[in-house]
Design a protein around this motif. Structure first.
Motif, mmCIF file in Angstrom:
data_model
loop_
_atom_site.group_PDB
_atom_site.id
_atom_site.type_symbol
_atom_site.label_atom_id
_atom_site.label_comp_id
_atom_site.label_asym_id
_atom_site.label_seq_id
_atom_site.Cartn_x
_atom_site.Cartn_y
_atom_site.Cartn_z
ATOM 1 N N ASP A 54 8.899 2.620 -7.446
ATOM 2 C CA ASP A 54 8.239 3.557 -7.801
ATOM 3 C C ASP A 54 9.121 4.701 -8.465
ATOM 4 O OD1 ASP A 54 5.348 2.967 -7.457
ATOM 5 O OD2 ASP A 54 6.204 3.294 -5.342
ATOM 6 N N GLN A 80 7.978 0.762 -14.984
ATOM 7 C CA GLN A 80 7.311 1.393 -16.150
ATOM 8 C C GLN A 80 5.715 0.816 -15.232
ATOM 9 O OE1 GLN A 80 9.093 -1.971 -18.772
ATOM 10 N NE2 GLN A 80 9.692 -0.846 -20.041
ATOM 11 N N LYS A 81 5.710 -0.347 -14.812
ATOM 12 C CA LYS A 81 4.201 -0.246 -14.082
ATOM 13 C C LYS A 81 3.702 0.201 -13.332
ATOM 14 C CE LYS A 81 5.326 -6.142 -13.686
ATOM 15 N NZ LYS A 81 5.514 -7.183 -12.409
ATOM 16 N N ALA A 84 4.452 3.554 -13.263
ATOM 17 C CA ALA A 84 3.789 4.171 -14.676
ATOM 18 C C ALA A 84 2.725 4.748 -15.243
ATOM 19 C CB ALA A 84 4.327 4.744 -15.717
ATOM 20 N N GLY A 85 1.899 2.882 -15.573
ATOM 21 C CA GLY A 85 0.932 2.391 -16.198
ATOM 22 C C GLY A 85 -0.212 1.917 -14.985
ATOM 23 N N ALA A 86 0.199 2.411 -13.556
ATOM 24 C CA ALA A 86 -0.622 2.478 -12.647
ATOM 25 C C ALA A 86 -0.719 4.037 -12.050
ATOM 26 C CB ALA A 86 -0.052 1.832 -11.735
ATOM 27 N N GLY A 87 -0.225 4.953 -12.676
ATOM 28 C CA GLY A 87 -0.596 6.644 -12.297
ATOM 29 C C GLY A 87 0.225 6.509 -11.320
ATOM 30 N N ARG A 88 1.338 5.623 -10.926
ATOM 31 C CA ARG A 88 1.931 5.932 -9.720
ATOM 32 C C ARG A 88 3.528 7.224 -9.932
ATOM 33 N NH1 ARG A 88 0.477 3.465 -5.525
ATOM 34 N NH2 ARG A 88 3.409 3.777 -4.364
ATOM 35 N N LYS A 135 7.283 7.361 -23.832
ATOM 36 C CA LYS A 135 6.937 7.315 -23.962
ATOM 37 C C LYS A 135 6.441 5.588 -23.188
ATOM 38 C CE LYS A 135 9.181 2.837 -26.426
ATOM 39 N NZ LYS A 135 10.918 3.615 -25.923
ATOM 40 N N TYR A 136 6.474 5.761 -22.236
ATOM 41 C CA TYR A 136 6.707 4.703 -21.238
ATOM 42 C C TYR A 136 5.687 5.552 -19.319
ATOM 43 C CZ TYR A 136 9.553 0.890 -22.788
ATOM 44 O OH TYR A 136 9.861 0.143 -23.448
ATOM 45 N N GLY A 137 6.012 6.873 -20.183
ATOM 46 C CA GLY A 137 5.379 7.978 -18.966
ATOM 47 C C GLY A 137 6.572 7.819 -17.519
ATOM 48 N N LYS A 173 5.119 12.617 -16.341
ATOM 49 C CA LYS A 173 4.708 13.031 -17.737
ATOM 50 C C LYS A 173 5.520 14.497 -18.899
ATOM 51 C CE LYS A 173 1.288 9.927 -17.734
ATOM 52 N NZ LYS A 173 -0.379 9.569 -17.473
#
Length: 276
Positions: free
Chosen positions: A91, A136-137, A139-143, A187-189, A236
């Motif tokens: 993370d 990236q994973k 960020a995509g999972a909101g971590r 763009k990935y957060g 973000k």
């Protein structure tokens, strides 16, 4: 927001600032990947990946000690794979490992130049690249994925280069990663920030420099607490910054810095480099 259950991959975490950041995160119940070279005790340079793991576990976190030379691409990729196998992902990446030689051009052998640029600039770039798929994973999972580079604000002034051009280039290489990657990864957060101390920090590496009085320094914990505020901020909205430790702490209401003094009562500290 806390770091409980988060996994941090920290380079150079066997001692000093990297270990302090790991222990601060461990107090929340974080998982710490200790990516460093030291496996055998050295009387001149205390701390190994295994002693660091013991300290992190004692602080309340999980630890995975990995012997890694961040100049070795295969070694870094293998360490990332082991971290994912152990903790399920990454993370946060803290690019802390660094080499220093405050020498002028005449007294900087190319071997030393290559070491500093290989660890500082190239190592930071390599570790960021290797961890990127996992970040990236996350960020995509909101971590709340973060990259934190322990490097200074960019200041293209001659007086920061002239005394030690090679070292300055190496450290600014890390900061250029912050500048570029914060824009690239938005763009990935994924947040990418730098953190740097206003004063010299009492570390084992600093003790190797002749003439430095550690009583005029602050403890690594000041950077650990500052890093904690960054890594628990919203990825973000908190990105692309070059934070200075005391300024950041003040924004979070921490203005009494006495607890970070090596010698209580010290009022005049050795200034660090690169802060105008």
């Amino acid at each position: 927001m806390t770091l409980k259950g988060r996994t941090l991959f920290i380079t150079g975490a066997s001692r000093g600032i990297g270990l302090a950041i790991g222990k601060r995160a461990a107090a929340d119940g974080a998982n710490i990947v200790i990516a460093a070279k030291t496996t055998d005790p050295n009387p001149k340079l205390p701390g190994t990946i295994y002693s660091a793991a013991e300290e992190i576990r004692a602080a309340g976190g999980q630890a995975l000690p990995l012997a890694v030379d961040i100049r070795d691409e295969e070694g870094v990729l293998a360490a990332v794979a082991k971290a994912v196998q152990e903790f399920g992902g990454i993370d946060v990446l803290v690019n802390n490992a660094s080499a220093i030689s405050l020498t002028d051009t005449e007294h900087t052998p190319m071997k030393r130049y290559d070491l500093m640029n290989g660890i500082n600039a190239r190592g930071t770039y390599l570790c960021t690249q290797a961890c990127l798929p996992q970040l990236q994973k996350a960020a995509g999972a909101g971590r709340n994925a973060h990259v934190l580079n322990m490097s200074p604000p960019l200041s293209m002034k001659q007086h920061w280069f002239a005394p030690h051009t090679a070292y300055t280039m190496a450290k600014y290489g890390m900061s250029m990663c912050t500048l570029g990657h914060s824009g690239e990864f938005a763009k990935y957060g994924i947040a990418v920030n730098s953190l740097w101390p206003r004063t010299a920090i009492a570390t084992a590496a600093l003790q190797m420099i002749p003439g430095v009085d550690l009583n005029l320094c602050r403890k690594p914990e000041i950077l650990a607490d500052a890093a904690y505020f960054i890594l628990t901020s919203d990825a973000k909205t908190t990105t692309g910054n070059f934070f200075i430790d005391d300024e950041l702490l003040a924004k979070h209401g921490v203005t009494d810095l006495e607890q970070y003094s090596v010698k209580p009562g010290t009022r005049k500290f050795i200034p660090d480099f690169f802060v105008d």
